[in-house]
Design an enzyme around this catalytic site. Structure first.
Site, PDB file in Angstrom:
ATOM      1  N   ASP A 132       0.837  -1.202   0.000  1.00 51.07           N
ATOM      2  CA  ASP A 132       0.000   0.000   0.000  1.00 51.07           C
ATOM      3  C   ASP A 132       0.871   1.250   0.000  1.00 51.07           C
ATOM      4  O   ASP A 132       1.972   1.259   0.574  1.00 51.07           O
ATOM      5  CB  ASP A 132      -0.912   0.023   1.229  1.00 51.07           C
ATOM      6  N   ARG A 182      -1.346  -1.037  -8.810  1.00 55.87           N
ATOM      7  CA  ARG A 182      -2.680  -0.534  -8.462  1.00 55.87           C
ATOM      8  C   ARG A 182      -2.676   0.988  -8.591  1.00 55.87           C
ATOM      9  O   ARG A 182      -1.860   1.659  -7.958  1.00 55.87           O
ATOM     10  CB  ARG A 182      -3.054  -0.928  -7.033  1.00 55.87           C
TER      11      ARG A 182
END
Length: 306
Positions: A132, A182
């Site tokens: 992340d 992502r």
């Protein structure tokens, strides 16, 4: 303005205490967070996988300040991955990891070592890890650790945030063969010097970055709930002749489940981002800030107090 207010509330211990003790909070949190325990994460993962969705799991917690906390987070991921494999939920389920939860703020080497252990466990479980991305002060460190991890675990996923001015350049660097990336809008409050401030500018950046990733050799993961951006993603996939196996959509647990089901029904891969754990408050507030329309659900829960 509303987004700024919500982000300010996310840093307020007083507001956190108010929300945590309110009678309606349990129902609100249950919509967006799988639960507090590993068993809750496994239960929700099973439900989603049985519905045709892929999953990425996030053990909540990013304010790690001691090596002991970082080690505990690492160990939770090792347990989660082992149990996912035992339940035969991989490779449909992977994990998302915040390096701040592994010690990044005070010991980068420790964060790398912990992340490497998680990558090794994911590899053994026949699945993957995505790192992340957090606020802009950690971007370089996170990308450096990503590069090191990819030497032995090339499937380790990156996350890039369209609201940062640097992200187009980062997309070009990471749009290489086998690179899982992502692309999200970004949910942290950032200064104008490093980030676009208006929704229009962020959306335009998202599309530019999307085009770079779709035209490259990597594996784009389009994280958005925006109907217009989803439609653009579908169009770009056709333009660049990308079949469903060469990219995916990603959405948050509890947000637009009908749209997730629609995309799956049309043959796309859709991965649901599923958080679990006790440290739900900061996550929930950032989700509300990212999409203030979610406040409507919060308001209905407040009014009903059920």
């Amino acid at each position: 303005m509303l987004r700024s207010v919500i982000l300010a509330a996310s840093r307020s211990s007083r507001v956190e205490q108010l929300v945590a003790t309110a009678p309606f909070s349990r129902d609100v949190v249950r919509r967006f967070v799988a639960g507090a325990q590993t068993a809750d994460a496994l239960r929700v993962t099973r439900e989603l996988v049985d519905g045709g969705l892929a999953v990425t799991l996030d053990n909540l917690g990013e304010d790690t300040v001691t090596p002991e906390q970082a080690t505990a987070t690492r160990d939770e991921y090792l347990t989660l991955l082992r149990q996912l494999a035992e339940a035969e939920l991989t490779p449909g389920a992977e994990v998302s990891v915040k390096l701040s939860a592994l010690g990044q703020a005070f010991d980068e080497q420790l964060a790398y070592d912990n992340a490497r252990a998680i990558c090794a466990a994911a590899d053994a479980a026949r699945t993957t890890v995505t790192l992340d991305m957090e606020d802009h002060t950690t971007t370089d460190s996170t990308l450096d650790i990503l590069a090191k991890l990819r030497k032995d675990y090339p499937s380790t996923g990156a996350v890039l945030q369209a609201y940062l001015r640097r992200t187009e350049s980062d997309c070009r660097e990471l749009a290489s063969a086998g690179s899982r990336v992502r692309l999200c809008k970004g949910a942290y409050k950032e200064p104008e010097s490093v980030a676009y401030q208006s929704t229009r500018e962020v959306d335009k950046s998202y599309v530019r970055c999307l085009n770079i990733l779709m035209s490259g050799d990597g594996y784009p993961m389009l994280a958005t709930h925006d109907p217009r951006l989803i439609a653009i993603g579908e169009d770009r996939a056709r333009w660049f002749d990308r079949g469903p196996e060469r990219f995916e959509f990603q959405m948050l647990y509890g947000i637009r489940p009908e749209e997730q089901a629609r995309l799956v029904g049309e043959g796309y891969t859709v991965r649901t981002y599923v958080p679990y754990g006790d440290d739900w408050y900061g996550y929930l507030m950032r989700r509300l800030a990212e999409r203030p329309a979610n406040l409507a659900f919060f308001a209905r829960a407040l009014a009903s107090r059920k």
